[in-house]
Write a protein that holds these residues in place. Sequence first.
Motif, PDB file in Angstrom:
ATOM      1  N   LEU A  76       0.975  -1.241   0.010  1.00 13.71           N
ATOM      2  CA  LEU A  76       0.090   0.159  -0.018  1.00 13.71           C
ATOM      3  C   LEU A  76       0.791   1.372  -0.209  1.00 13.71           C
ATOM      4  O   LEU A  76       0.526   2.069  -0.518  1.00 13.71           O
ATOM      5  CB  LEU A  76      -0.990  -0.016   1.197  1.00 13.71           C
ATOM      6  N   LYS A  77       2.231   1.225   0.636  1.00 15.49           N
ATOM      7  CA  LYS A  77       2.864   2.379   0.663  1.00 15.49           C
ATOM      8  C   LYS A  77       4.321   2.065   1.445  1.00 15.49           C
ATOM      9  O   LYS A  77       4.449   1.255   2.098  1.00 15.49           O
ATOM     10  CB  LYS A  77       1.973   3.388   1.753  1.00 15.49           C
ATOM     11  N   VAL A  78       5.202   2.623   0.564  1.00 11.54           N
ATOM     12  CA  VAL A  78       6.588   2.819   0.895  1.00 11.54           C
ATOM     13  C   VAL A  78       6.837   4.134   1.441  1.00 11.54           C
ATOM     14  O   VAL A  78       6.744   4.868   0.564  1.00 11.54           O
ATOM     15  CB  VAL A  78       7.595   2.207   0.115  1.00 11.54           C
ATOM     16  N   THR A  79       7.396   4.535   2.666  1.00  9.86           N
ATOM     17  CA  THR A  79       7.541   5.806   2.906  1.00  9.86           C
ATOM     18  C   THR A  79       8.685   5.762   3.886  1.00  9.86           C
ATOM     19  O   THR A  79       9.372   4.676   4.414  1.00  9.86           O
ATOM     20  CB  THR A  79       6.102   6.644   3.540  1.00  9.86           C
ATOM     21  N   GLN A  80       8.914   6.888   4.516  1.00 12.85           N
ATOM     22  CA  GLN A  80       9.983   7.187   5.403  1.00 12.85           C
ATOM     23  C   GLN A  80       9.624   8.101   6.599  1.00 12.85           C
ATOM     24  O   GLN A  80       8.697   9.088   6.201  1.00 12.85           O
ATOM     25  CB  GLN A  80      11.346   7.719   5.026  1.00 12.85           C
ATOM     26  N   ILE A  81      10.022   8.072   7.840  1.00 16.26           N
ATOM     27  CA  ILE A  81       9.735   8.952   8.950  1.00 16.26           C
ATOM     28  C   ILE A  81      10.870   9.871   9.331  1.00 16.26           C
ATOM     29  O   ILE A  81      12.027   9.431   9.541  1.00 16.26           O
ATOM     30  CB  ILE A  81       9.268   8.225  10.038  1.00 16.26           C
ATOM     31  N   ALA A  82      10.340  11.075   9.345  1.00 18.43           N
ATOM     32  CA  ALA A  82      11.664  11.984   9.677  1.00 18.43           C
ATOM     33  C   ALA A  82      11.598  12.550  11.060  1.00 18.43           C
ATOM     34  O   ALA A  82      10.565  12.229  11.959  1.00 18.43           O
ATOM     35  CB  ALA A  82      11.542  13.217   8.804  1.00 18.43           C
ATOM     36  N   PHE A  83      12.719  13.074  11.863  1.00 19.26           N
ATOM     37  CA  PHE A  83      12.750  13.326  13.030  1.00 19.26           C
ATOM     38  C   PHE A  83      12.612  14.991  13.288  1.00 19.26           C
ATOM     39  O   PHE A  83      13.313  15.649  12.512  1.00 19.26           O
ATOM     40  CB  PHE A  83      13.840  12.839  13.673  1.00 19.26           C
ATOM     41  N   PRO A  84      11.967  15.431  14.278  1.00 16.86           N
ATOM     42  CA  PRO A  84      11.840  16.937  14.591  1.00 16.86           C
ATOM     43  C   PRO A  84      13.447  17.382  14.635  1.00 16.86           C
ATOM     44  O   PRO A  84      14.351  16.676  15.236  1.00 16.86           O
ATOM     45  CB  PRO A  84      11.200  17.369  15.823  1.00 16.86           C
TER      46      PRO A  84
END
Length: 234
Positions: free
Chosen positions: A169-177
Amino acid sequence: MERKGFLKSLIIGTISAPVLFESCKKSDGTTTSGTVTETGSGNSSGCTTAPTETEGPFPTHSPSSYVRNDITDGKSGYAMNVKIIINQNCVALANAIVDIWHCDSEGNYSEYGGGGMQATNYQSLHFLRGRQVTDSTGLATFKTIFPGWYNGRATHIHVHVYNSSGISLKVTQIAFPEGSGTALALVNGYKKGLSGYTYNSSDNVFSDDKSGVEIAAVSGNTTDGFDLTMKINV
């Protein structure tokens, strides 16, 4: 299918996904005695569709083999609980399969190395990789460590979401503040520090995220550990 039986079937089955070989300063939080109370949005609305990002260059070889909540595998670092909420059309998606993976405190990935982009050889190890299935609220949780960083990339976590049938359904990435008072500043790149660090605004994945959709909400401290929360709308 009952949830336990479903998990068991994930361990037995293998889902293949394409490997995309690419190279893989915000301050909106407050701190009290070195504790981050909350930074980042975590895509709190849950309705903005997550951007599709590259899965490479270090994707998990056999993600269905790592159905587990604790993905640390003995790796040292500041403890971090990861809560990922999967929504589809703004509605919680139950029984979604969620894979995550990220580098260790020194910026190295398991299952790779020995030359090229990573000198340290961790080809026979599988740390900091895991799979969980979302509950009725769309939630999947993982126990891990705060990621380190490597040249050319901001600190990040990779996520691949499948539906209950194993369809991507989705390939994504998580960033940090980022910025003063954030968890990133408290961790300070572990032993490496942040000299030469690539910030989100210059990162080849996150630089176009002007609204902060990919930035997680992070709280905690280096003594008690950190909590990361991210809503991903697929």
